[in-house]
Scaffold this active site. Structure first.
Site, PDB file in Angstrom:
ATOM      1  N   GLU A 170       0.799  -1.236   0.000  1.00 17.18           N
ATOM      2  CA  GLU A 170       0.000   0.000   0.000  1.00 17.18           C
ATOM      3  C   GLU A 170       0.829   1.283   0.000  1.00 17.18           C
ATOM      4  O   GLU A 170       0.619   2.163   0.835  1.00 17.18           O
ATOM      5  CB  GLU A 170      -0.960  -0.012   1.208  1.00 17.18           C
ATOM      6  N   ASN A 212       2.098  -5.139  -3.171  1.00 17.02           N
ATOM      7  CA  ASN A 212       0.697  -5.459  -2.894  1.00 17.02           C
ATOM      8  C   ASN A 212      -0.081  -4.173  -2.610  1.00 17.02           C
ATOM      9  O   ASN A 212       0.405  -3.300  -1.889  1.00 17.02           O
ATOM     10  CB  ASN A 212       0.669  -6.367  -1.647  1.00 17.02           C
ATOM     11  N   HIS A 248     -10.424  -6.135  -2.240  1.00 14.38           N
ATOM     12  CA  HIS A 248     -11.506  -5.972  -1.264  1.00 14.38           C
ATOM     13  C   HIS A 248     -12.641  -5.285  -2.036  1.00 14.38           C
ATOM     14  O   HIS A 248     -12.609  -4.075  -2.255  1.00 14.38           O
ATOM     15  CB  HIS A 248     -11.043  -5.112  -0.084  1.00 14.38           C
ATOM     16  N   GLU A 275      -6.143 -10.704  -1.233  1.00 20.43           N
ATOM     17  CA  GLU A 275      -6.943 -10.481  -0.014  1.00 20.43           C
ATOM     18  C   GLU A 275      -8.431 -10.435  -0.356  1.00 20.43           C
ATOM     19  O   GLU A 275      -9.185  -9.608   0.157  1.00 20.43           O
ATOM     20  CB  GLU A 275      -6.523  -9.169   0.676  1.00 20.43           C
ATOM     21  N   ASP A 277     -12.218 -10.413  -0.797  1.00 22.20           N
ATOM     22  CA  ASP A 277     -13.519 -10.521  -0.132  1.00 22.20           C
ATOM     23  C   ASP A 277     -14.481  -9.626  -0.902  1.00 22.20           C
ATOM     24  O   ASP A 277     -14.076  -8.628  -1.485  1.00 22.20           O
ATOM     25  CB  ASP A 277     -13.480 -10.206   1.377  1.00 22.20           C
TER      26      ASP A 277
HETATM   27  C1  XIL Z   1      -6.323  -6.330   8.335  1.00 24.54           C
HETATM   28  C2  XIL Z   1      -6.636  -7.493   9.244  1.00 24.54           C
HETATM   29  O1  XIL Z   1      -7.518  -8.359   8.588  1.00 24.54           O
HETATM   30  C3  XIL Z   1      -7.221  -7.002  10.528  1.00 24.54           C
HETATM   31  O2  XIL Z   1      -7.325  -8.092  11.448  1.00 24.54           O
HETATM   32  C4  XIL Z   1      -6.358  -5.922  11.134  1.00 24.54           C
HETATM   33  O3  XIL Z   1      -7.009  -5.385  12.272  1.00 24.54           O
HETATM   34  C5  XIL Z   1      -6.113  -4.811  10.145  1.00 24.54           C
HETATM   35  O4  XIL Z   1      -5.521  -5.368   8.972  1.00 24.54           O
HETATM   36  N1  XIL Z   1      -4.983  -4.616   3.710  1.00 24.54           N
HETATM   37  C6  XIL Z   1      -3.978  -5.434   4.164  1.00 24.54           C
HETATM   38  C7  XIL Z   1      -4.227  -6.332   5.323  1.00 24.54           C
HETATM   39  O5  XIL Z   1      -2.913  -5.512   3.525  1.00 24.54           O
HETATM   40  O6  XIL Z   1      -3.074  -6.541   6.089  1.00 24.54           O
HETATM   41  C8  XIL Z   1      -5.328  -5.822   6.200  1.00 24.54           C
HETATM   42  O7  XIL Z   1      -5.608  -6.795   7.214  1.00 24.54           O
HETATM   43  C9  XIL Z   1      -6.557  -5.514   5.373  1.00 24.54           C
HETATM   44  C10 XIL Z   1      -6.246  -4.443   4.348  1.00 24.54           C
END
Ligand code: XIL
Length: 475
Positions: A170, A212, A248, A275, A277
């Site tokens: 990020e 990422n 996401h 990641e 969802d």
């Molecule tokens: C999130 C986790 O799922 C949570 O448990 C934590 O509180 C915050 O981070 N992008 C990412 C992940 O790269 O590491 C994040 O994970 C979600 C967003």
């Protein structure tokens, strides 16, 4: 076996007009002679096994705290063959005070993965969030040196056990500018990302090194910023192997989701959905579209969902995952499984890293689906140009090395470059020179190829690809 790419007049001129051309060329090169894809083998019944049929993985984020929940771990070990620690490898978890490391929780996840034949994605080494307080209070050279030490120490601890690391997470800003996000790391100097990647390569040369990010799931200003960085890294030889798309997703994906993955793959990096969802009433269909997009991109090597059951999700209340709170498969699960099972050949069947803890993915093309002509001799191999992307002044080429029926432990591909073509960069193989007849030899991790399976390497060159030929010898 010698394969020649189409003559110049057949090559599209502009990079923008090339979408799909490389793949089409690759298919033509192989099909003309022979290829009959195996009839869809018996459809696999778990996400991991279905993904493995095309040489891919299917993973999930795992918090150490849930490993003791037997409903949870039963699904984890049945369905998933790649694990990302949800928080346990972040800077605040692994180095809570300076140069004092705490690996217990992450080690427990790695031990679980090792015991169950699962591979690991490491997440993440350098990120503006979830930094321990002492890092938040650093700046300038002290912060830069702390980052380098952190990468060295954490990667040394997990050396040989991580398939791919999210080296940097990020780093790009949202919005229309396409530039870097402001952060304490960014304020140490714009070269912080390449320093992180160079440090990472030296610390564990067998791990794939990924960038990422989120909101990079279509062609937009932010993803183009990342694209330009990857292109620059490739041109200058800064090590980078993969780009992670967090995905996401709320409600739907951009229509150019697949095209965006493909444009990154065309730069010579793997792409991964890291990641995933998805919220919204169209969830099952969207999950299917995303899986299909990955299957359609040869270098999309795998998909990770950010949790298993809806109740495990960080997006509380949105129910964005593949299993309900009781562990039942949702409609979205079936969409994903069907898309995985329908996939054709995927990425390399050779393990792409030196990870010692997991079985190799299944060959993406089974021996029975290989050419119907006589198989190559035992110990032999064939090489083919599987894709070319030509622009005005240069090109990238991906070369597929397929082992004969006996498999190989080492290979050399001899490439005859057209006159005027000069290699500027290559990946997954070592070239003997930059022009004329160039021999590419395997790296340590991709020398072994099982019978009938393949691996791929690539290079970037100035000049024109027309007339490029490749041949293979193996042992
Ligand atoms: C999130 C986790 O799922 C949570 O448990 C934590 O509180 C915050 O981070 N992008 C990412 C992940 O790269 O590491 C994040 O994970 C979600 C967003």
């Amino acid at each position: 076996m010698r394969i020649t790419v189409p003559r110049h007049r057949d090559l599209p001129r502009a990079k923008t007009s090339l979408k799909g051309w490389g793949v089409a060329a690759g298919v033509a090169l192989v099909t003309g002679a022979m290829m009959v894809l195996a009839p869809a083998a018996d459809a696999a019944t778990t996400l991991g096994a279905s993904a493995a049929q095309s040489g891919r993985y299917f993973g999930t984020a795992v918090p150490n705290s849930k490993l003791g929940d037997s409903t949870y771990s039963t699904i984890l070990d049945r369905e998933f063959n790649m694990i990302t620690p949800e928080n346990e490898m972040k800077w605040d978890a692994t180095e809570p005070s300076q140069n004092s490391f705490s690996f217990g929780a992450a080690d427990a996840i790695v031990a679980h993965a090792t015991a169950h034949g699962q591979r690991m994605r490491g997440h993440t080494l350098a990120w503006y969030q979830q930094q321990p307080g002492w890092v938040q209070n650093l700046s300038g050279t002290a912060l830069r040196n702390a980052m380098i030490n952190h990468i060295n120490q954490v990667m040394a601890h997990y050396k040989g056990k991580i398939y791919a690391w999210d080296v940097v997470n990020e780093a790009y800003a949202d919005g229309t500018g396409g530039g870097r996000r402001d952060s304490n790391l960014q304020r140490t100097g714009n070269d912080w990302i390449e320093v992180a990647f160079r440090t990472a390569r030296a610390a564990d040369p067998a791990a794939k090194l990924c960038y990422n990010d989120y909101n990079t799931d279509g062609v937009n200003a932010k993803s183009t910023g990342v694209y330009n960085m990857v292109q620059d890294f490739k041109a200058r030889g800064v090590p980078i192997d993969c780009v992670g798309f967090q995905s996401h997703i709320t409600n739907s994906i951009p229509s150019d989701y697949q095209a965006n993955l493909q444009r990154f793959a065309n730069l010579g990096v793997d792409v991964q959905i890291t990641e995933l969802d998805v919220s919204g009433s169209n969830q099952a269909a969207v999950y299917g579209q995303i899986t299909q997009a990955c299957m359609n991109v040869t270098r999309c090597t795998g998909i990770t969902t950010w949790g298993i059951r809806d109740s495990d999700s960080w997006r509380s209340g949105e129910n964005p995952l593949l299993f309900d709170a009781s562990g039942n498969k949702k409609a979205a699960y079936t969409s994903v499984l069907n898309a995985l099972n329908a996939a054709g050949p995927g990425p390399s069947s050779s393990p792409s890293t030196g990870t010692s803890t997991s079985p190799s993915p299944s060959p993406s093309v089974s021996p029975s689906s290989q050419p119907s002509q006589s198989p190559p001799p035992s110990g032999g191999c064939t090489a083919a140009v599987s894709s070319v992307n030509q622009w005005n002044t240069g090109f990238t080429a991906t070369i597929r090395v397929t082992a004969g029926s006996a498999g190989v432990n080492a290979w050399t591909v001899t490439a005859n470059l057209p006159s005027g073509a000069t290699i500027t960069n290559s990946w997954n193989a070592t070239p003997s020179g930059t022009s004329g007849t160039v021999r590419f030899t395997n790296l340590s991790y991709n020398g072994h190829i099982d019978g009938g399976a393949y691996t791929e390497f690539g290079f970037q060159a100035n000049g024109n690809a027309s007339g490029l030929t490749v041949s293979c010898s193996g042992s």
